[in-house]
Design an enzyme around this catalytic site. Structure first.
Site, PDB file in Angstrom:
ATOM      1  N   ARG B 271       0.852  -1.171   0.000  1.00 35.82           N
ATOM      2  CA  ARG B 271       0.000   0.000   0.000  1.00 35.82           C
ATOM      3  C   ARG B 271       0.900   1.237   0.000  1.00 35.82           C
ATOM      4  NH1 ARG B 271      -3.384  -2.670  -1.661  1.00 35.82           N
ATOM      5  NH2 ARG B 271      -5.538  -2.959  -0.969  1.00 35.82           N
ATOM      6  N   GLU B 300      -4.509   7.547  -4.488  1.00 29.96           N
ATOM      7  CA  GLU B 300      -4.827   7.001  -5.802  1.00 29.96           C
ATOM      8  C   GLU B 300      -6.190   7.531  -6.250  1.00 29.96           C
ATOM      9  OE1 GLU B 300      -4.580   2.725  -5.582  1.00 29.96           O
ATOM     10  OE2 GLU B 300      -2.564   2.790  -4.714  1.00 29.96           O
ATOM     11  N   HIS B 319      -2.184   0.752  -9.917  1.00 26.80           N
ATOM     12  CA  HIS B 319      -2.748  -0.251  -9.007  1.00 26.80           C
ATOM     13  C   HIS B 319      -3.578  -1.277  -9.775  1.00 26.80           C
ATOM     14  CE1 HIS B 319      -4.394  -1.021  -4.644  1.00 26.80           C
ATOM     15  NE2 HIS B 319      -4.037  -2.112  -5.272  1.00 26.80           N
TER      16      HIS B 319
END
Lengths: 359, 359
Positions: B271, B300, B319
């Site tokens: 993360r 994000e 991601h």
């Protein structure tokens, strides 16, 4: 073209084989009188051209040079030079001349695995021993191959384009796990790639001259046209790791790309001329191939006019994916530490090449 | 933060574990009354939201929605809704409300492995069962990780720049073989990476909370500051595959980059907030890090103003390196086919999460 004259038990693999396993107690029966046809400024030739310790007992370096003018051929004939170590990229003509002028040459060792750079009619009919560096470069080429597969599975062309535009755009990626890798030419490089592919959970299909089953491959096909086309039809990733010979020259072209599975990726670490490069460009442009990872080309350096430079779906490298700081040095060391001691003792030399077959 | 309350035998791994291993003959003792907090348009949720063959016996879907307004809370309370399936990216607040308003909820299942997207004080004090998708996404993240290592070992930033300039310039590449990979967090992802790394001939060092030896790792360190710095000092490639918890937040920063081995590459699939992103940028700019492969970020989508977009030595993905066409669908199927049948038979649920620990 049969290659039954070489003894496969003499093949040496950097990752697997034992070092210095010759019988050091066997008596020395002759002298190795060596011509080093190499770049005198290349430090990778150091173990031969400028060794820290002496060369193995019974070995003598007569001369080092890159072109025929660098050599005193009469001197070499008088001395009875019997060994040529070849690593110079422009060695073809000098080697040809040396072979013709010095009848005492009985052994040629190439620092590279590929022999095509020195191929000539003189070499093809050479009656002495030829050895090379097969099995020394495979590991990093296998790493490159898996990277090239992943490059297209994770769609790096798209990712890199998006990065240039600062575009955060999620998209689906593919897994290598469960996909199929086909290998044309199942030598050291092919096997090293297969080993990694199996670790990824890929299925491996190999094309080899002798379709002998292998524990890494689901299937092994013979080296015929129909099998080659089947390979392209069944595989997601096709690796060409074959040597360049009269047989493999131009073997991959339109017919294979026409048969290619949807989304197929072609990777070439063998030799450029194995592939019809114009047909390859067309297949990449019209999508018969999703992409290609190319480390070798029909002509090297690749001309700036080649469309390959501008295709986004080409991962293009200047024939350097096997060029590590240590490999070429290790290859020279292999000649010095493994084959010279065997030669002077009359023991079988490692990595024999069938000069008539070309590999 | 201890995670001693979860039974590791209940962890399920897509590549290794058996399917449908529960006792189907055990009697059904209760009903699963399910709220699907998900995107109704996402086909990956279909095995629950719109199953072709109906849900397992004893399971009933009460409602599907993405925000709290879409739910008739009074109806859900009357029905005694007891199960929440969470996959909506904006699920944090709706989940919080549902937990507060519907006392009959006894089980929450997350379609993803990360729980940080729904973390809240309400969830942290939830007394029921929480399960997730750990072990379902590891394989493709392991493939990405090794690709990221190779990306820098073969110097793809240089290769791609040369391609753009049509510059045929040979250079030396590095091998992964013989290099060292350090992994921060040794769960399913860390282990899947270790398995591949070992196949490549890399040495693996793992940092884990409980420094239990592992057959894939040369060394296992404990999860303390000093060990983390040692990892950065000893490894060529450092992977962060840890979950985001109060303990891991901001754990990697200047102090680690200062001691990083020369040429170190940092890869993050855990993360973003685990890393001090400003410190990371500085380390990439001044060369303390050779490069970074980043699939996750502090915020994000990554803001266009982030310098990360413009650094050549960053492999940047949105991601999505675990986003395959099938994974999220398989994850929903996992909930339907593995955990629903266990829930209605009151059997232990797979992939338990310790909400107080956050993973």
């Amino acid at each position: 073209m049969s290659r039954t004259t070489v003894d496969h038990s003499l093949f040496w693999n950097r990752e697997i084989s034992s070092k210095l396993s010759y019988d050091a107690n066997a008596p020395i029966v002759k002298e190795a009188k060596i011509i080093s046809l190499s770049d005198v400024n290349d430090p990778s030739n150091g173990p031969l051209n400028n060794p820290t310790n002496d060369l193995p007992q019974g070995s003598r370096l007569l001369a080092v040079g890159g072109s025929i003018d660098d050599f005193d051929v009469e001197l070499l004939k008088r001395e009875g030079a019997n060994t040529i170590f070849v690593s110079h990229p422009l060695a073809r003509d000098p080697l040809d001349r040396l072979l013709q002028e010095i009848p005492s040459i009985e052994w040629i060792h190439s620092r590279s695995a590929g022999m095509d750079f020195v191929a000539s009619p003189t070499l093809t009919s050479f009656q002495g021993k030829v050895t090379n560096a097969k099995g020394l470069y495979s590991s990093t080429l296998a790493e490159y191959t898996m990277m090239a597969c992943s490059y297209f599975a994770k769609d790096l062309p798209r990712l890199l384009k998006n990065k240039g535009f600062k575009n955060w755009e999620k998209y689906n990626v593919l897994e290598l796990r469960g996909s199929t890798l086909g290998i044309v030419g199942y030598g050291d490089i092919g096997r090293a790639a297969a080993r990694l592919a199996v670790a990824y959970g890929m299925k491996v299909i190999a094309l080899r001259r002798r379709p002998v089953p292998d524990d890494l491959c689901s299937v092994v096909y013979g080296n015929d046209k129909e099998s080659l086309n089947r390979l392209f039809a069944e595989c997601d990733y096709i690796l060409c790791a074959a040597p360049l010979t009269a047989e493999t020259n131009g073997m991959i072209g339109k017919e294979q790309f026409d048969a290619a599975k949807s989304g197929a990726v072609f990777i070439n670490v063998g030799r450029g001329p194995i592939v019809d490069e114009d047909a390859l460009v067309e297949a990449l442009k019209d999508g018969r191939l999703k992409g290609a990872g190319l480390d070798v080309f029909a002509t090297e350096p690749l001309s700036k006019s080649s469309p390959l430079w501008e295709l986004d779906n080409v991962l293009l490298s200047p024939h350097n994916m096997d060029q590590t700081a240590t490999f070429t040095y290790e290859s020279t060391s292999f000649f010095v530490e493994e084959n010279l001691p065997r030669f002077v003792r009359g023991l079988p030399l490692l990595n024999p090449v069938d000069a008539s077959a070309g590999y």
